[in-house]
Design an enzyme around this catalytic site. Structure first.
Site, PDB file in Angstrom:
ATOM      1  N   ASP A  74      84.477 -48.439  -4.542  1.00 32.48           N
ATOM      2  CA  ASP A  74      83.415 -49.252  -4.978  1.00 32.48           C
ATOM      3  C   ASP A  74      82.420 -48.910  -6.152  1.00 32.48           C
ATOM      4  OD1 ASP A  74      81.275 -50.968  -4.947  1.00 32.48           O
ATOM      5  OD2 ASP A  74      81.033 -50.986  -2.624  1.00 32.48           O
ATOM      6  N   ARG A  76      79.849 -49.678  -7.376  1.00 31.18           N
ATOM      7  CA  ARG A  76      78.434 -49.907  -7.080  1.00 31.18           C
ATOM      8  C   ARG A  76      77.740 -48.560  -6.339  1.00 31.18           C
ATOM      9  NH1 ARG A  76      78.778 -55.462  -3.400  1.00 31.18           N
ATOM     10  NH2 ARG A  76      80.425 -54.242  -2.763  1.00 31.18           N
ATOM     11  N   TYR A 156      79.124 -66.323 -22.724  1.00 32.12           N
ATOM     12  CA  TYR A 156      77.749 -66.755 -22.317  1.00 32.12           C
ATOM     13  C   TYR A 156      76.901 -65.456 -21.946  1.00 32.12           C
ATOM     14  CZ  TYR A 156      79.600 -65.990 -17.398  1.00 32.12           C
ATOM     15  OH  TYR A 156      80.476 -65.835 -16.250  1.00 32.12           O
TER      16      TYR A 156
HETATM   17  C1  HXC Z   1      76.689 -68.224  -3.604  1.00 29.30           C
HETATM   18  C2  HXC Z   1      77.739 -66.624  -2.445  1.00 29.30           C
HETATM   19  C3  HXC Z   1      78.969 -66.979  -2.495  1.00 29.30           C
HETATM   20  C4  HXC Z   1      79.147 -68.287  -3.569  1.00 29.30           C
HETATM   21  C5  HXC Z   1      79.053 -65.471  -1.393  1.00 29.30           C
HETATM   22  N1  HXC Z   1      77.739 -65.377  -1.612  1.00 29.30           N
HETATM   23  N2  HXC Z   1      79.932 -66.121  -1.854  1.00 29.30           N
HETATM   24  N3  HXC Z   1      76.762 -67.334  -3.055  1.00 29.30           N
HETATM   25  N4  HXC Z   1      77.987 -68.905  -4.066  1.00 29.30           N
HETATM   26  N5  HXC Z   1      80.423 -68.595  -3.719  1.00 29.30           N
HETATM   27  C6  HXC Z   1      76.508 -64.791  -1.276  1.00 29.30           C
HETATM   28  C7  HXC Z   1      76.621 -64.345   0.276  1.00 29.30           C
HETATM   29  O1  HXC Z   1      76.114 -65.298   1.111  1.00 29.30           O
HETATM   30  C8  HXC Z   1      75.721 -62.955   0.190  1.00 29.30           C
HETATM   31  O2  HXC Z   1      74.465 -63.340   0.365  1.00 29.30           O
HETATM   32  C9  HXC Z   1      76.066 -62.451  -1.056  1.00 29.30           C
HETATM   33  O3  HXC Z   1      76.511 -63.598  -2.017  1.00 29.30           O
HETATM   34  C10 HXC Z   1      77.191 -61.392  -0.996  1.00 29.30           C
HETATM   35  O4  HXC Z   1      78.198 -61.952  -0.437  1.00 29.30           O
HETATM   36  P1  HXC Z   1      79.544 -61.094  -0.060  1.00 29.30           P
HETATM   37  O5  HXC Z   1      80.464 -61.739   0.617  1.00 29.30           O
HETATM   38  O6  HXC Z   1      79.220 -60.008   0.947  1.00 29.30           O
HETATM   39  O7  HXC Z   1      79.893 -60.352  -1.253  1.00 29.30           O
HETATM   40  P2  HXC Z   1      81.281 -59.231  -1.738  1.00 29.30           P
HETATM   41  O8  HXC Z   1      82.237 -59.404  -0.771  1.00 29.30           O
HETATM   42  O9  HXC Z   1      80.336 -57.879  -1.709  1.00 29.30           O
HETATM   43  O10 HXC Z   1      81.215 -59.583  -3.206  1.00 29.30           O
HETATM   44  C11 HXC Z   1      81.356 -60.887  -3.929  1.00 29.30           C
HETATM   45  C12 HXC Z   1      82.265 -60.992  -4.993  1.00 29.30           C
HETATM   46  C13 HXC Z   1      83.741 -60.746  -4.571  1.00 29.30           C
HETATM   47  C14 HXC Z   1      81.743 -59.833  -5.691  1.00 29.30           C
HETATM   48  C15 HXC Z   1      82.076 -62.174  -5.930  1.00 29.30           C
HETATM   49  O11 HXC Z   1      84.090 -62.030  -3.997  1.00 29.30           O
HETATM   50  C16 HXC Z   1      84.290 -60.268  -5.699  1.00 29.30           C
HETATM   51  O12 HXC Z   1      84.616 -59.228  -5.652  1.00 29.30           O
HETATM   52  N6  HXC Z   1      85.368 -61.376  -6.168  1.00 29.30           N
HETATM   53  C17 HXC Z   1      86.555 -61.017  -7.200  1.00 29.30           C
HETATM   54  C18 HXC Z   1      85.990 -60.724  -8.387  1.00 29.30           C
HETATM   55  C19 HXC Z   1      85.604 -61.911  -9.055  1.00 29.30           C
HETATM   56  O13 HXC Z   1      85.203 -62.721  -8.641  1.00 29.30           O
HETATM   57  N7  HXC Z   1      86.143 -62.076 -10.379  1.00 29.30           N
HETATM   58  C20 HXC Z   1      85.820 -62.920 -11.171  1.00 29.30           C
HETATM   59  C21 HXC Z   1      85.120 -62.680 -12.385  1.00 29.30           C
HETATM   60  S1  HXC Z   1      85.261 -63.588 -13.612  1.00 29.30           S
HETATM   61  P3  HXC Z   1      73.592 -63.407   1.563  1.00 29.30           P
HETATM   62  O14 HXC Z   1      72.065 -63.735   1.121  1.00 29.30           O
HETATM   63  O15 HXC Z   1      74.308 -64.532   2.514  1.00 29.30           O
HETATM   64  O16 HXC Z   1      73.686 -62.140   2.184  1.00 29.30           O
HETATM   65  C22 HXC Z   1      83.697 -63.799 -14.622  1.00 29.30           C
HETATM   66  C23 HXC Z   1      83.975 -64.453 -16.041  1.00 29.30           C
HETATM   67  C24 HXC Z   1      83.537 -65.866 -15.557  1.00 29.30           C
HETATM   68  O17 HXC Z   1      82.970 -63.088 -14.264  1.00 29.30           O
HETATM   69  C25 HXC Z   1      84.746 -67.046 -15.626  1.00 29.30           C
HETATM   70  C26 HXC Z   1      84.027 -68.454 -15.494  1.00 29.30           C
HETATM   71  C27 HXC Z   1      85.229 -69.382 -15.306  1.00 29.30           C
END
Ligand code: HXC
Length: 268
Positions: A74, A76, A156
């Site tokens: 992880d 982090r 961005y």
């Molecule tokens: C808003 C959200 C949410 C959503 C979760 N949360 N999903 N808020 N919109 N869709 C909130 C939760 O309620 C929680 O807050 C907090 O975020 C943490 O949620 P977790 O589920 O515990 O998060 P975690 O599983 O630790 O990590 C989330 C993540 C994961 C990092 C996004 O899903 C991940 O690793 N994703 C894969 C990688 C990824 O996304 N890659 C794309 C990068 S692309 P609360 O307050 O309820 O506790 C990129 C370029 C951009 O960066 C491209 C644009 C098109």
């Protein structure tokens, strides 16, 4: 498309051990595959060991060249990053390149984000990249080895963009760190560059990140002068160049690969 392959010589990355964070899926995996084809060995790191193991097996059987070491971590947690890096050095002897590719993102109206949601993205993107960079950088400085960093950001980071505020904030930090350390650590033969990719569809993140109500705003045909999204191999070509010795004099640069999207006013 035939022009996509064979940009670099098949031994362009021979002997290099390349660590890719988020290397189990998406763009990290595609870059890794091409690095392997060019003679590198890979270390792929992310939280999900099962996914990493499957990717390692798949890449090794497809490419039949080099090795792929999956390591769970992880980003982090700095202790986990240091343990992962130590174990990679122990197994491979030396690491030559770190690709800071792992990221997390929510596309959402900012006022709907909880403090924890904001923190989660900042921790993965900014703190994770800092942890990985400090760990590898300090190791290379202590052991007097040269090293290359490639950081994946987005346009961005400097244009800003609605609905991705935590990600934009964190990526701006990563870009500032890329340029700052390119200056400060050049004396240790450490080189830093970044790539800012536009839209490159991936199996997971792409559909998860584009909720229906916002999909229209992200329609590539409306935003991108070249009227298409990117091919993974196109990004891999650029990444391979930037981690290879062919780019030895490129330092502190960010190269955009987005079909002209950001100049067209996307994000404004
Ligand atoms: C808003 C959200 C949410 C959503 C979760 N949360 N999903 N808020 N919109 N869709 C909130 C939760 O309620 C929680 O807050 C907090 O975020 C943490 O949620 P977790 O589920 O515990 O998060 P975690 O599983 O630790 O990590 C989330 C993540 C994961 C990092 C996004 O899903 C991940 O690793 N994703 C894969 C990688 C990824 O996304 N890659 C794309 C990068 S692309 P609360 O307050 O309820 O506790 C990129 C370029 C951009 O960066 C491209 C644009 C098109």
């Amino acid at each position: 498309m035939s022009y996509l392959n064979g940009m670099l010589k098949p031994d362009a990355l021979e002997g290099k051990n390349i660590l890719i964070t988020g290397g189990g899926t998406g763009l990290g995996k595609s870059m890794g595959k091409y690095f392997l084809e060019l003679g590198a060995n890979l270390i792929i790191a992310s939280r999900k060991l099962e996914v990493l193991r499957m990717t390692a097996k798949e890449l090794e059987s497809e490419v039949k060249r080099g090795s792929v070491l999956p390591l769970a971590c992880d980003l982090r947690e700095v202790d986990q990053v240091e343990a992962m890096f130590e174990s990679a050095v122990e197994k491979l002897g030396h690491i030559d390149v770190v690709v800071n590719n792992a990221a997390g993102n929510f596309i959402s109206p900012t006022e709907r984000l909880s403090a924890n949601a904001f923190q989660t993205v900042i921790d993965i993107v900014l703190k994770g990249t800092v942890n990985m960079t400090m760990t590898a950088g300090k190791h290379w400085i202590e052991t007097r080895q040269p090293g290359t960093f490639l950081n994946i950001v987005t346009t961005y980071a400097w244009t800003g963009s609605g609905y991705v505020v935590p990600s934009a904030t964190a990526k701006a930090g990563v870009l500032a760190m890329t340029r700052s350390l390119a200056v400060e650590w050049a004396k240790y033969r450490l080189r830093f560059n970044a790539i800012a990719p536009g839209p490159f569809p991936t199996e997971g993140a792409w559909s998860r990140l584009l909720p229906g109500e916002l999909a229209d705003e992200f329609d590539p045909a409306k935003r991108i002068p070249l009227k298409r999204v990117g091919e993974h191999q196109e990004l891999a070509n650029l990444a391979a160049y930037l981690v290879s010795d062919f780019s030895a004099y490129v330092n502190g640069e960010v190269i955009t690969i987005d079909g002209g999207e950001w100049l067209n006013g996307a994000g404004q």
